[in-house]
Design a protein around this motif. Structure first.
Motif, PDB file in Angstrom:
ATOM      1  N   SER A  19      23.015   0.284   6.107  1.00 46.72           N
ATOM      2  CA  SER A  19      23.655  -0.874   5.958  1.00 46.72           C
ATOM      3  C   SER A  19      24.591  -1.138   4.779  1.00 46.72           C
ATOM      4  O   SER A  19      25.468  -1.709   4.827  1.00 46.72           O
ATOM      5  N   ARG A  20      24.252  -0.596   3.655  1.00 46.10           N
ATOM      6  CA  ARG A  20      24.957  -0.462   2.520  1.00 46.10           C
ATOM      7  C   ARG A  20      26.453   0.502   2.646  1.00 46.10           C
ATOM      8  O   ARG A  20      27.185   0.009   2.367  1.00 46.10           O
ATOM      9  N   ALA A  21      25.993   1.307   3.195  1.00 36.71           N
ATOM     10  CA  ALA A  21      27.209   2.154   3.581  1.00 36.71           C
ATOM     11  C   ALA A  21      28.137   1.756   4.486  1.00 36.71           C
ATOM     12  O   ALA A  21      29.242   1.660   4.550  1.00 36.71           O
ATOM     13  N   SER A  22      27.619   0.860   5.348  1.00 36.72           N
ATOM     14  CA  SER A  22      28.386   0.069   6.509  1.00 36.72           C
ATOM     15  C   SER A  22      29.146  -0.962   5.675  1.00 36.72           C
ATOM     16  O   SER A  22      30.391  -1.201   6.123  1.00 36.72           O
ATOM     17  N   ALA A  23      28.628  -1.614   4.790  1.00 39.96           N
ATOM     18  CA  ALA A  23      29.495  -2.433   3.907  1.00 39.96           C
ATOM     19  C   ALA A  23      30.608  -1.982   3.022  1.00 39.96           C
ATOM     20  O   ALA A  23      31.706  -2.353   2.899  1.00 39.96           O
ATOM     21  N   THR A  24      30.270  -0.661   2.468  1.00 43.32           N
ATOM     22  CA  THR A  24      31.319  -0.118   1.758  1.00 43.32           C
ATOM     23  C   THR A  24      32.357   0.465   2.686  1.00 43.32           C
ATOM     24  O   THR A  24      33.670   0.329   2.658  1.00 43.32           O
ATOM     25  N   PHE A  25      31.842   1.069   3.980  1.00 44.42           N
ATOM     26  CA  PHE A  25      33.075   1.476   5.198  1.00 44.42           C
ATOM     27  C   PHE A  25      33.854   0.397   5.378  1.00 44.42           C
ATOM     28  O   PHE A  25      35.302   0.499   5.398  1.00 44.42           O
ATOM     29  N   SER A  26      33.154  -0.950   5.571  1.00 44.60           N
ATOM     30  CA  SER A  26      34.137  -1.985   5.964  1.00 44.60           C
ATOM     31  C   SER A  26      35.006  -2.465   4.957  1.00 44.60           C
ATOM     32  O   SER A  26      36.036  -2.738   5.310  1.00 44.60           O
ATOM     33  N   LYS A  27      34.633  -2.326   3.693  1.00 44.08           N
ATOM     34  CA  LYS A  27      35.578  -2.723   2.486  1.00 44.08           C
ATOM     35  C   LYS A  27      36.629  -1.964   2.332  1.00 44.08           C
ATOM     36  O   LYS A  27      37.848  -2.476   2.349  1.00 44.08           O
ATOM     37  N   TYR A  28      36.710  -0.532   2.597  1.00 46.66           N
ATOM     38  CA  TYR A  28      37.624   0.328   2.263  1.00 46.66           C
ATOM     39  C   TYR A  28      38.370   0.934   3.385  1.00 46.66           C
ATOM     40  O   TYR A  28      39.478   1.488   3.374  1.00 46.66           O
ATOM     41  N   TYR A  29      37.825   0.890   4.602  1.00 47.24           N
ATOM     42  CA  TYR A  29      38.350   1.533   5.744  1.00 47.24           C
ATOM     43  C   TYR A  29      38.507   0.407   6.915  1.00 47.24           C
ATOM     44  O   TYR A  29      39.617  -0.100   7.103  1.00 47.24           O
ATOM     45  N   THR A  30      37.687   0.347   7.625  1.00 46.38           N
ATOM     46  CA  THR A  30      37.707  -0.581   8.675  1.00 46.38           C
ATOM     47  C   THR A  30      36.469  -1.096   8.958  1.00 46.38           C
ATOM     48  O   THR A  30      35.335  -0.691   8.671  1.00 46.38           O
ATOM     49  N   GLU A  31      36.483  -2.414   9.798  1.00 50.24           N
ATOM     50  CA  GLU A  31      34.878  -2.990  10.003  1.00 50.24           C
ATOM     51  C   GLU A  31      34.106  -2.125  10.781  1.00 50.24           C
ATOM     52  O   GLU A  31      34.492  -1.164  11.918  1.00 50.24           O
ATOM     53  N   MET A  32      33.001  -1.999  10.113  1.00 43.37           N
ATOM     54  CA  MET A  32      32.088  -1.172  11.048  1.00 43.37           C
ATOM     55  C   MET A  32      30.544  -1.545  10.617  1.00 43.37           C
ATOM     56  O   MET A  32      30.045  -1.425   9.483  1.00 43.37           O
ATOM     57  N   SER A  33      29.985  -2.116  11.864  1.00 39.53           N
ATOM     58  CA  SER A  33      28.881  -2.905  11.509  1.00 39.53           C
ATOM     59  C   SER A  33      27.601  -2.124  12.237  1.00 39.53           C
ATOM     60  O   SER A  33      26.249  -2.355  12.062  1.00 39.53           O
ATOM     61  N   ASP A  34      27.912  -0.969  12.906  1.00 37.70           N
ATOM     62  CA  ASP A  34      26.883  -0.402  13.631  1.00 37.70           C
ATOM     63  C   ASP A  34      26.236   0.748  12.745  1.00 37.70           C
ATOM     64  O   ASP A  34      26.882   1.796  12.335  1.00 37.70           O
ATOM     65  N   THR A  35      25.019   0.489  12.108  1.00 33.40           N
ATOM     66  CA  THR A  35      24.571   1.676  11.327  1.00 33.40           C
ATOM     67  C   THR A  35      24.215   2.783  11.892  1.00 33.40           C
ATOM     68  O   THR A  35      23.979   3.635  11.022  1.00 33.40           O
ATOM     69  N   THR A  36      23.955   2.785  13.190  1.00 29.68           N
ATOM     70  CA  THR A  36      23.821   4.002  13.973  1.00 29.68           C
ATOM     71  C   THR A  36      25.046   5.013  13.927  1.00 29.68           C
ATOM     72  O   THR A  36      24.769   6.390  13.664  1.00 29.68           O
ATOM     73  N   VAL A  37      25.913   4.370  14.164  1.00 30.04           N
ATOM     74  CA  VAL A  37      27.089   5.072  13.876  1.00 30.04           C
ATOM     75  C   VAL A  37      27.537   5.691  12.487  1.00 30.04           C
ATOM     76  O   VAL A  37      27.843   6.691  12.509  1.00 30.04           O
ATOM     77  N   ILE A  38      27.260   4.699  11.620  1.00 26.28           N
ATOM     78  CA  ILE A  38      27.342   5.206   9.984  1.00 26.28           C
ATOM     79  C   ILE A  38      26.352   6.187   9.708  1.00 26.28           C
ATOM     80  O   ILE A  38      26.838   7.348   9.149  1.00 26.28           O
ATOM     81  N   ALA A  39      25.080   6.353  10.356  1.00 26.59           N
ATOM     82  CA  ALA A  39      24.228   7.292  10.061  1.00 26.59           C
ATOM     83  C   ALA A  39      24.562   8.523  10.554  1.00 26.59           C
ATOM     84  O   ALA A  39      24.335   9.538  10.190  1.00 26.59           O
ATOM     85  N   ALA A  40      25.239   8.796  11.819  1.00 26.42           N
ATOM     86  CA  ALA A  40      25.815   9.640  12.386  1.00 26.42           C
ATOM     87  C   ALA A  40      26.678  10.324  11.920  1.00 26.42           C
ATOM     88  O   ALA A  40      26.896  11.593  11.640  1.00 26.42           O
ATOM     89  N   ILE A  41      27.619   9.406  11.309  1.00 30.03           N
ATOM     90  CA  ILE A  41      28.789  10.155  10.314  1.00 30.03           C
ATOM     91  C   ILE A  41      28.184  10.728   9.022  1.00 30.03           C
ATOM     92  O   ILE A  41      28.605  11.794   8.784  1.00 30.03           O
ATOM     93  N   GLY A  42      27.061  10.039   8.474  1.00 25.44           N
ATOM     94  CA  GLY A  42      26.619  10.636   7.287  1.00 25.44           C
ATOM     95  C   GLY A  42      25.848  12.070   7.679  1.00 25.44           C
ATOM     96  O   GLY A  42      26.021  13.199   6.852  1.00 25.44           O
ATOM     97  N   ILE A  43      25.324  12.280   8.905  1.00 22.46           N
ATOM     98  CA  ILE A  43      24.572  13.601   9.321  1.00 22.46           C
ATOM     99  C   ILE A  43      25.671  14.573   9.558  1.00 22.46           C
ATOM    100  O   ILE A  43      25.571  15.821   9.096  1.00 22.46           O
ATOM    101  N   GLU A  44      26.837  14.100  10.139  1.00 22.10           N
ATOM    102  CA  GLU A  44      27.937  15.158  10.325  1.00 22.10           C
ATOM    103  C   GLU A  44      28.592  15.654   8.879  1.00 22.10           C
ATOM    104  O   GLU A  44      28.899  16.640   8.648  1.00 22.10           O
ATOM    105  N   GLN A  45      28.704  14.485   8.089  1.00 20.31           N
ATOM    106  CA  GLN A  45      29.329  14.912   6.609  1.00 20.31           C
ATOM    107  C   GLN A  45      28.188  15.841   5.842  1.00 20.31           C
ATOM    108  O   GLN A  45      28.708  16.677   5.339  1.00 20.31           O
ATOM    109  N   ILE A  46      26.995  15.612   6.189  1.00 25.34           N
ATOM    110  CA  ILE A  46      26.042  16.383   5.304  1.00 25.34           C
ATOM    111  C   ILE A  46      26.085  17.889   5.987  1.00 25.34           C
ATOM    112  O   ILE A  46      26.177  18.819   5.059  1.00 25.34           O
ATOM    113  N   LEU A  47      26.164  18.047   7.339  1.00 25.09           N
ATOM    114  CA  LEU A  47      26.263  19.568   7.895  1.00 25.09           C
ATOM    115  C   LEU A  47      27.622  20.076   7.196  1.00 25.09           C
ATOM    116  O   LEU A  47      27.500  21.299   6.956  1.00 25.09           O
ATOM    117  N   LEU A  48      28.706  19.189   7.282  1.00 25.88           N
ATOM    118  CA  LEU A  48      30.000  19.783   6.978  1.00 25.88           C
ATOM    119  C   LEU A  48      30.006  20.032   5.211  1.00 25.88           C
ATOM    120  O   LEU A  48      30.582  21.370   4.888  1.00 25.88           O
TER     121      LEU A  48
END
Length: 118
Positions: A19-48
């Protein structure tokens, strides 16, 4: 490895505090309220980032990490215009990291210390 450790914080933030990451994402990039998508992005980012740290698929991982960090650095460009307003000075840490990532990409074939890739 130090750059990977630096970047992993944001990957884990997306997974552990979506939820905190979602607020940051929304502030700097585009509106993102789906925390599941944010978590999935985080997992992909960690793997990368882990693939980057291990030196696997260097052209792909080094360029992806450099682009990912460049996007986040440039997305907060307004913070650089007022460096002494709190907490803007912290954003300046992104600039030398970006420089180091560009240097690593350029010298990726010579980067063999602690890597499993060629």
């Amino acid at each position: 490895w130090s750059i990977a450790a630096f970047l992993l914080v944001w990957g884990f933030d997306k997974v552990l505090a979506s939820s905190r990451a979602s607020a940051t994402f929304s502030k700097y990039y585009t509106e993102m309220s789906d925390t599941t998508v944010i978590a999935a992005i985080g997992i992909e980012q960690i793997l990368l980032i882990l693939a980057f740290a291990l030196g696997t698929f260097k052209t792909l991982t080094y360029s992806a990490i450099t682009v990912m960090h460049a996007v986040s650095t440039f997305a907060s460009w307004e913070r650089y215009l007022a460096p002494f307003d709190r907490p803007n000075i912290l954003f300046f840490a992104a600039i030398p990291v970006l420089g180091a990532l560009v240097a690593l990409f350029i010298m990726r074939k010579r980067d063999t210390l602690l890597t499993i890739g060629k």
